[in-house]
Design a protein around this motif. Structure first.
Motif, PDB file in Angstrom:
ATOM      1  N   LYS A  23     -11.125  11.425 -31.577  1.00  0.00           N
ATOM      2  CA  LYS A  23     -11.829  10.146 -31.531  1.00  0.00           C
ATOM      3  C   LYS A  23     -11.393   9.324 -32.739  1.00  0.00           C
ATOM      4  O   LYS A  23     -11.507   9.794 -33.871  1.00  0.00           O
ATOM      5  N   LYS A  24     -10.885   8.125 -32.489  1.00  0.00           N
ATOM      6  CA  LYS A  24     -10.414   7.261 -33.564  1.00  0.00           C
ATOM      7  C   LYS A  24     -11.061   5.887 -33.456  1.00  0.00           C
ATOM      8  O   LYS A  24     -11.252   5.370 -32.352  1.00  0.00           O
ATOM      9  N   GLN A  25     -11.376   5.292 -34.605  1.00  0.00           N
ATOM     10  CA  GLN A  25     -11.945   3.952 -34.646  1.00  0.00           C
ATOM     11  C   GLN A  25     -10.978   3.062 -35.418  1.00  0.00           C
ATOM     12  O   GLN A  25     -10.690   3.319 -36.580  1.00  0.00           O
ATOM     13  N   CYS A  26     -10.463   2.018 -34.750  1.00  0.00           N
ATOM     14  CA  CYS A  26      -9.426   1.178 -35.340  1.00  0.00           C
ATOM     15  C   CYS A  26      -9.653  -0.295 -34.989  1.00  0.00           C
ATOM     16  O   CYS A  26     -10.586  -0.634 -34.277  1.00  0.00           O
ATOM     17  N   LYS A  27      -8.730  -1.136 -35.476  1.00  0.00           N
ATOM     18  CA  LYS A  27      -8.804  -2.574 -35.186  1.00  0.00           C
ATOM     19  C   LYS A  27      -8.381  -2.889 -33.761  1.00  0.00           C
ATOM     20  O   LYS A  27      -8.916  -3.800 -33.137  1.00  0.00           O
ATOM     21  N   THR A  28      -7.381  -2.154 -33.252  1.00  0.00           N
ATOM     22  CA  THR A  28      -6.902  -2.381 -31.886  1.00  0.00           C
ATOM     23  C   THR A  28      -6.823  -1.049 -31.148  1.00  0.00           C
ATOM     24  O   THR A  28      -6.752   0.008 -31.772  1.00  0.00           O
ATOM     25  N   PHE A  29      -6.840  -1.118 -29.820  1.00  0.00           N
ATOM     26  CA  PHE A  29      -6.727   0.102 -29.024  1.00  0.00           C
ATOM     27  C   PHE A  29      -5.335   0.703 -29.155  1.00  0.00           C
ATOM     28  O   PHE A  29      -5.177   1.921 -29.080  1.00  0.00           O
ATOM     29  N   GLU A  30      -4.317  -0.140 -29.340  1.00  0.00           N
ATOM     30  CA  GLU A  30      -2.952   0.365 -29.503  1.00  0.00           C
ATOM     31  C   GLU A  30      -2.844   1.225 -30.757  1.00  0.00           C
ATOM     32  O   GLU A  30      -2.242   2.303 -30.748  1.00  0.00           O
ATOM     33  N   GLU A  31      -3.449   0.733 -31.850  1.00  0.00           N
ATOM     34  CA  GLU A  31      -3.440   1.488 -33.100  1.00  0.00           C
ATOM     35  C   GLU A  31      -4.203   2.806 -32.918  1.00  0.00           C
ATOM     36  O   GLU A  31      -3.775   3.858 -33.386  1.00  0.00           O
ATOM     37  N   GLY A  32      -5.311   2.754 -32.204  1.00  0.00           N
ATOM     38  CA  GLY A  32      -6.087   3.960 -31.922  1.00  0.00           C
ATOM     39  C   GLY A  32      -5.297   4.952 -31.100  1.00  0.00           C
ATOM     40  O   GLY A  32      -5.343   6.158 -31.351  1.00  0.00           O
ATOM     41  N   ALA A  33      -4.550   4.449 -30.107  1.00  0.00           N
ATOM     42  CA  ALA A  33      -3.723   5.327 -29.264  1.00  0.00           C
ATOM     43  C   ALA A  33      -2.649   6.010 -30.104  1.00  0.00           C
ATOM     44  O   ALA A  33      -2.396   7.204 -29.942  1.00  0.00           O
ATOM     45  N   ASP A  34      -2.027   5.262 -31.004  1.00  0.00           N
ATOM     46  CA  ASP A  34      -0.972   5.831 -31.852  1.00  0.00           C
ATOM     47  C   ASP A  34      -1.512   6.895 -32.796  1.00  0.00           C
ATOM     48  O   ASP A  34      -0.932   7.976 -32.919  1.00  0.00           O
ATOM     49  N   THR A  35      -2.631   6.612 -33.458  1.00  0.00           N
ATOM     50  CA  THR A  35      -3.171   7.584 -34.408  1.00  0.00           C
ATOM     51  C   THR A  35      -3.722   8.818 -33.686  1.00  0.00           C
ATOM     52  O   THR A  35      -3.556   9.941 -34.160  1.00  0.00           O
ATOM     53  N   ALA A  36      -4.354   8.607 -32.530  1.00  0.00           N
ATOM     54  CA  ALA A  36      -4.877   9.740 -31.762  1.00  0.00           C
ATOM     55  C   ALA A  36      -3.729  10.602 -31.237  1.00  0.00           C
ATOM     56  O   ALA A  36      -3.801  11.838 -31.277  1.00  0.00           O
ATOM     57  N   ALA A  37      -2.664   9.964 -30.762  1.00  0.00           N
ATOM     58  CA  ALA A  37      -1.507  10.713 -30.250  1.00  0.00           C
ATOM     59  C   ALA A  37      -0.840  11.506 -31.373  1.00  0.00           C
ATOM     60  O   ALA A  37      -0.430  12.652 -31.163  1.00  0.00           O
ATOM     61  N   ALA A  38      -0.762  10.917 -32.562  1.00  0.00           N
ATOM     62  CA  ALA A  38      -0.174  11.632 -33.706  1.00  0.00           C
ATOM     63  C   ALA A  38      -1.015  12.863 -34.051  1.00  0.00           C
ATOM     64  O   ALA A  38      -0.477  13.944 -34.333  1.00  0.00           O
ATOM     65  N   SER A  39      -2.317  12.711 -34.002  1.00  0.00           N
ATOM     66  CA  SER A  39      -3.220  13.826 -34.273  1.00  0.00           C
ATOM     67  C   SER A  39      -3.069  14.913 -33.203  1.00  0.00           C
ATOM     68  O   SER A  39      -3.033  16.111 -33.522  1.00  0.00           O
ATOM     69  N   LEU A  40      -2.968  14.507 -31.948  1.00  0.00           N
ATOM     70  CA  LEU A  40      -2.786  15.469 -30.851  1.00  0.00           C
ATOM     71  C   LEU A  40      -1.443  16.187 -30.962  1.00  0.00           C
ATOM     72  O   LEU A  40      -1.348  17.375 -30.645  1.00  0.00           O
ATOM     73  N   GLU A  41      -0.409  15.472 -31.406  1.00  0.00           N
ATOM     74  CA  GLU A  41       0.906  16.096 -31.587  1.00  0.00           C
ATOM     75  C   GLU A  41       0.805  17.263 -32.558  1.00  0.00           C
ATOM     76  O   GLU A  41       1.326  18.347 -32.298  1.00  0.00           O
ATOM     77  N   ARG A  42       0.112  17.037 -33.684  1.00  0.00           N
ATOM     78  CA  ARG A  42      -0.051  18.098 -34.677  1.00  0.00           C
ATOM     79  C   ARG A  42      -0.795  19.293 -34.079  1.00  0.00           C
ATOM     80  O   ARG A  42      -0.406  20.446 -34.278  1.00  0.00           O
ATOM     81  N   GLN A  43      -1.874  19.013 -33.340  1.00  0.00           N
ATOM     82  CA  GLN A  43      -2.661  20.095 -32.750  1.00  0.00           C
ATOM     83  C   GLN A  43      -1.858  20.871 -31.708  1.00  0.00           C
ATOM     84  O   GLN A  43      -1.937  22.108 -31.635  1.00  0.00           O
ATOM     85  N   LEU A  44      -1.069  20.150 -30.894  1.00  0.00           N
ATOM     86  CA  LEU A  44      -0.260  20.816 -29.866  1.00  0.00           C
ATOM     87  C   LEU A  44       0.836  21.667 -30.487  1.00  0.00           C
ATOM     88  O   LEU A  44       1.121  22.776 -30.017  1.00  0.00           O
ATOM     89  N   LYS A  45       1.467  21.163 -31.551  1.00  0.00           N
ATOM     90  CA  LYS A  45       2.503  21.943 -32.238  1.00  0.00           C
ATOM     91  C   LYS A  45       1.907  23.222 -32.816  1.00  0.00           C
ATOM     92  O   LYS A  45       2.501  24.298 -32.727  1.00  0.00           O
ATOM     93  N   LYS A  46       0.707  23.096 -33.398  1.00  0.00           N
ATOM     94  CA  LYS A  46       0.031  24.255 -33.986  1.00  0.00           C
ATOM     95  C   LYS A  46      -0.282  25.292 -32.903  1.00  0.00           C
ATOM     96  O   LYS A  46      -0.089  26.493 -33.094  1.00  0.00           O
ATOM     97  N   ARG A  47      -0.753  24.821 -31.759  1.00  0.00           N
ATOM     98  CA  ARG A  47      -1.082  25.730 -30.649  1.00  0.00           C
ATOM     99  C   ARG A  47       0.176  26.432 -30.139  1.00  0.00           C
ATOM    100  O   ARG A  47       0.164  27.632 -29.863  1.00  0.00           O
ATOM    101  N   LYS A  48       1.278  25.685 -30.040  1.00  0.00           N
ATOM    102  CA  LYS A  48       2.527  26.252 -29.551  1.00  0.00           C
ATOM    103  C   LYS A  48       3.025  27.348 -30.502  1.00  0.00           C
ATOM    104  O   LYS A  48       3.492  28.397 -30.061  1.00  0.00           O
ATOM    105  N   GLU A  49       2.893  27.091 -31.810  1.00  0.00           N
ATOM    106  CA  GLU A  49       3.311  28.088 -32.801  1.00  0.00           C
ATOM    107  C   GLU A  49       2.460  29.354 -32.691  1.00  0.00           C
ATOM    108  O   GLU A  49       2.975  30.462 -32.793  1.00  0.00           O
ATOM    109  N   LYS A  50       1.155  29.186 -32.470  1.00  0.00           N
ATOM    110  CA  LYS A  50       0.275  30.358 -32.317  1.00  0.00           C
ATOM    111  C   LYS A  50       0.663  31.170 -31.091  1.00  0.00           C
ATOM    112  O   LYS A  50       0.692  32.397 -31.132  1.00  0.00           O
TER     113      LYS A  50
END
Length: 100
Positions: free
Chosen positions: A68-95
């Motif tokens: 969940k991200k709170q930002c000025k625009t939805f595009e910025e929120g999509a980018d920051t949320a996707a970056a956060s999900l990328e980290r979580q997915l990489k971590k899961r893949k490594e596990k």
């Protein structure tokens, strides 16, 4: 990947929905077993400039990630949320690789 986008109390335009679809599709590069994602777009009634809330629930086999991200625009929120999900997915893949 199937992306379900829901905008709460407003109508999201086609451009925004397409942008979110493209951004979520890029997550397949990091983890190819993503089932679907549910995206919720909300606007808070405050005088604060950061009043757009971007929430995404990503479903993978046996688990789900919520960001969940709170930002000025939805595009910025999509980018920051996707970056956060990328980290979580990489971590899961490594596990998962460590268990093989």
């Amino acid at each position: 990947m199937k992306v379900n986008t829901q905008s709460v109390n407003f109508n999201a335009d086609r451009k925004l929905i397409d942008f979110i679809q493209k951004r979520m599709d890029k997550l397949d590069l990091f983890y190819d077993k993503v089932i679907q994602s549910d995206v919720f777009l909300k606007v808070e009634n405050t005088s604060d400039k950061e009043n757009k809330i971007f929430e995404v629930k990503l479903s993978v086999p046996g688990d789900s990630f919520v960001v969940k991200k709170q930002c000025k625009t939805f595009e910025e929120g999509a980018d920051t949320a996707a970056a956060s999900l990328e980290r979580q997915l990489k971590k899961r893949k490594e596990k998962l690789r460590a268990h093989l």
